[in-house]
Each structure stands twice: as structure tokens, then as C-alpha cells.
Design a protein around this motif. Structure first.
Motif, PDB file in Angstrom:
ATOM      1  N   GLU A   2       0.816  -1.216   0.000  1.00 34.72           N
ATOM      2  CA  GLU A   2       0.000   0.000   0.000  1.00 34.72           C
ATOM      3  C   GLU A   2       0.851   1.267   0.000  1.00 34.72           C
ATOM      4  OE1 GLU A   2      -3.687   2.023   2.569  1.00 34.72           O
ATOM      5  OE2 GLU A   2      -2.876   0.053   3.118  1.00 34.72           O
ATOM      6  N   ASN A  41       0.729   3.882  -3.018  1.00 35.60           N
ATOM      7  CA  ASN A  41       0.240   5.237  -2.719  1.00 35.60           C
ATOM      8  C   ASN A  41       1.264   6.292  -3.106  1.00 35.60           C
ATOM      9  OD1 ASN A  41      -2.198   4.322  -1.762  1.00 35.60           O
ATOM     10  ND2 ASN A  41      -1.611   4.395   0.393  1.00 35.60           N
ATOM     11  N   ARG A  94       0.498   9.254  -5.774  1.00 34.54           N
ATOM     12  CA  ARG A  94       0.608  10.678  -5.390  1.00 34.54           C
ATOM     13  C   ARG A  94       1.420  11.470  -6.403  1.00 34.54           C
ATOM     14  NH1 ARG A  94       0.939   8.633  -0.023  1.00 34.54           N
ATOM     15  NH2 ARG A  94       3.217   8.637  -0.126  1.00 34.54           N
TER      16      ARG A  94
END
Length: 243
Positions: A84, A88, A92
Motif C-alpha cells: 500500500e 500510494n 501521489r
């Protein structure tokens, strides 16, 4: 005749002609228009699924050839690919900076690999190569470049020379085409070294940055996995001794 000192990771000797292997995937910093951000995220999702499927296939290949203990590294790679925090960080960059997925993966991979390299634990340091392997696999699927990991010499068996080999590249080496391999970088505790030993491939790693510029394709090499040395263009006496 010239000798390079490295680390022998499998105690065997190979004599043959040199072949260079270049595996660098070039990634450009490309901006994405705001209205294409979502499409880029979907592209990343598709590439991740393809990379996971590929790792499952590699795991099955490794399981048959070197056993479950060593094959587990590719299950770890799949877990890394689905981590994760890792994903992520990639998302981003795409969303906040408006940059393409391949570049976002490359930047994120470098950052995570650097974090592992900075750790004191040698085994955790070796995870740096795993992160790079996972990131490069994802980039190849995003760019449709070199997705099959084509390693081979297309003729007589030879000695494969490279900057380094990732764990997945090591396990996919065709033993019918190579006699041994030599790398500029690497450590004894890396997964690449462990897999070379498991597959009984003569190998010397960590021979230094000047090695690749010192050899020519087709040049005769001696790889001494016992002493951790590579001899370029051996003289007749040395060649006879090794033979």
C-alpha cells in the motif's frame, strides 16, 4: 592478460567468450494533462496486474527448479508490488505532480531502494535489489519495453557480463546458453548470489566499475568462482592450467 577481483558466489570454473547484457530501461519525465490523470492511474493498475501474473509464473518456474525456500523471493516480490505505501507513493506523484506512471514508479523505486540500502542489517540492505527488480518489472509493462526479460546469447554458450542481475533475471537465465556470469555490482548475501548458488551457475560478482569497459564481446574469459577472480584474455600457460 588482465585480472579482476570480485566475490565468488559459486565454487566452479568456466572458460568461454564474453557477452555483454544491457538491461537498462530508460524512463523520461513526462507531464500528463489533468484530464488524462485518471487514465494514467488505470494504466498503472493494468500494468500492476500483468506484473503480478508474470511473478506468479516466475514463482512456479523457480519452485520446480530450485525449491520453495528460494522461490519464495518471488512471492515476496508480488507482495511488494501490492504494498500500500509503495503504490500510494506512486499514485501521489501521478496525481499531485501530473507526471507519467513510468516515471512515478522509477522515482518511487529509487526512494524505497535507497531506504533499504541505508539500513545496517545486511539482509535488509539486500532488499534494495528486490525493490529495484519490482519497479523495473512494472516499468517494463508500462512502457511495453523488454517485458519478456530476453536473456540469451543466441549461439554457443558464453559468459554473460552485466552491471548486475536482478533476482528474477537470475532465475530466468537459460543454462543452455550461458557458462557463467560476471557482474560489476553485488554482494554475497544478495538474492542474486543465493539464486546463482542454488542453480549451480558459476559466478563472480562485484568486480568493479572498470570491468565492462575492459572487455569486448567475444573475448576469452576465465571465471574462477573459487577464488572470486575473472581473467581476461588469459595467456597460454594460465589457460592450460585452468583447462
Amino acid at each position: 592478460m588482465k585480472t579482476f577481483q570480485g566475490i565468488g558466489v559459486y565454487g566452479a570454473i568456466a572458460i568461454g567468450k564474453a557477452t555483454k547484457y544491457v538491461q537498462k530501461v530508460t524512463v523520461r519525465r513526462t507531464a500528463i494533462p489533468p484530464n488524462e490523470i485518471q487514465a494514467e492511474l488505470e494504466k498503472l493498475k493494468t500494468a500492476r496486474a500483468a506484473a503480478c501474473a508474470e511473478l506468479t509464473q516466475i514463482y512456479q518456474t523457480a519452485l520446480q527448479e530450485i525449491g520453495q525456500e528460494q522461490a519464495e523471493i518471488f512471492e515476496i516480490h508480488r507482495i511488494m508490488l501490492e504494498d500500500e505505501d509503495y503504490n500510494n507513493a506512486i499514485s501521489r506523484i501521478i496525481e499531485n505532480e501530473g507526471l507519467c506512471a513510468a516515471y512515478a514508479v522509477a522515482v518511487t523505486g529509487e526512494r524505497f531502494a535507497a531506504q533499504f540500502s541505508a539500513l545496517e542489517d545486511k539482509l535488509l540492505q539486500a532488499r534494495s535489489a528486490d525493490v529495484e527488480d519490482v519497479s523495473n518489472r512494472l516499468i517494463r509493462h508500462l512502457t511495453a519495453e523488454n517485458t519478456a526479460i530476453p536473456i540469451g546469447t543466441g549461439g554457443e554458450k558464453s559468459i554473460l557480463c552485466a552491471d548486475d542481475f536482478s533476482p528474477s533475471e537470475t532465475v530466468m537465465l537459460d543454462k543452455n546458453q550461458i557458462l557463467a556470469f560476471v557482474t560489476v555490482y553485488g554482494s554475497r548475501n544478495s538474492h542474486t548470489s543465493i539464486l546463482a548458488r542454488s542453480r549451480n551457475i558459476p559466478a563472480v560478482i562485484g568486480v568493479g566499475s572498470k570491468f565492462l569497459d575492459s572487455i569486448t564481446i567475444g573475448e576469452l574469459l576465465i571465471v574462477d568462482g573459487h577464488r572470486g577472480i575473472v581473467i581476461l584474455s588469459p595467456d597460454d600457460t594460465t589457460l592450460e592450467q585452468y583447462q
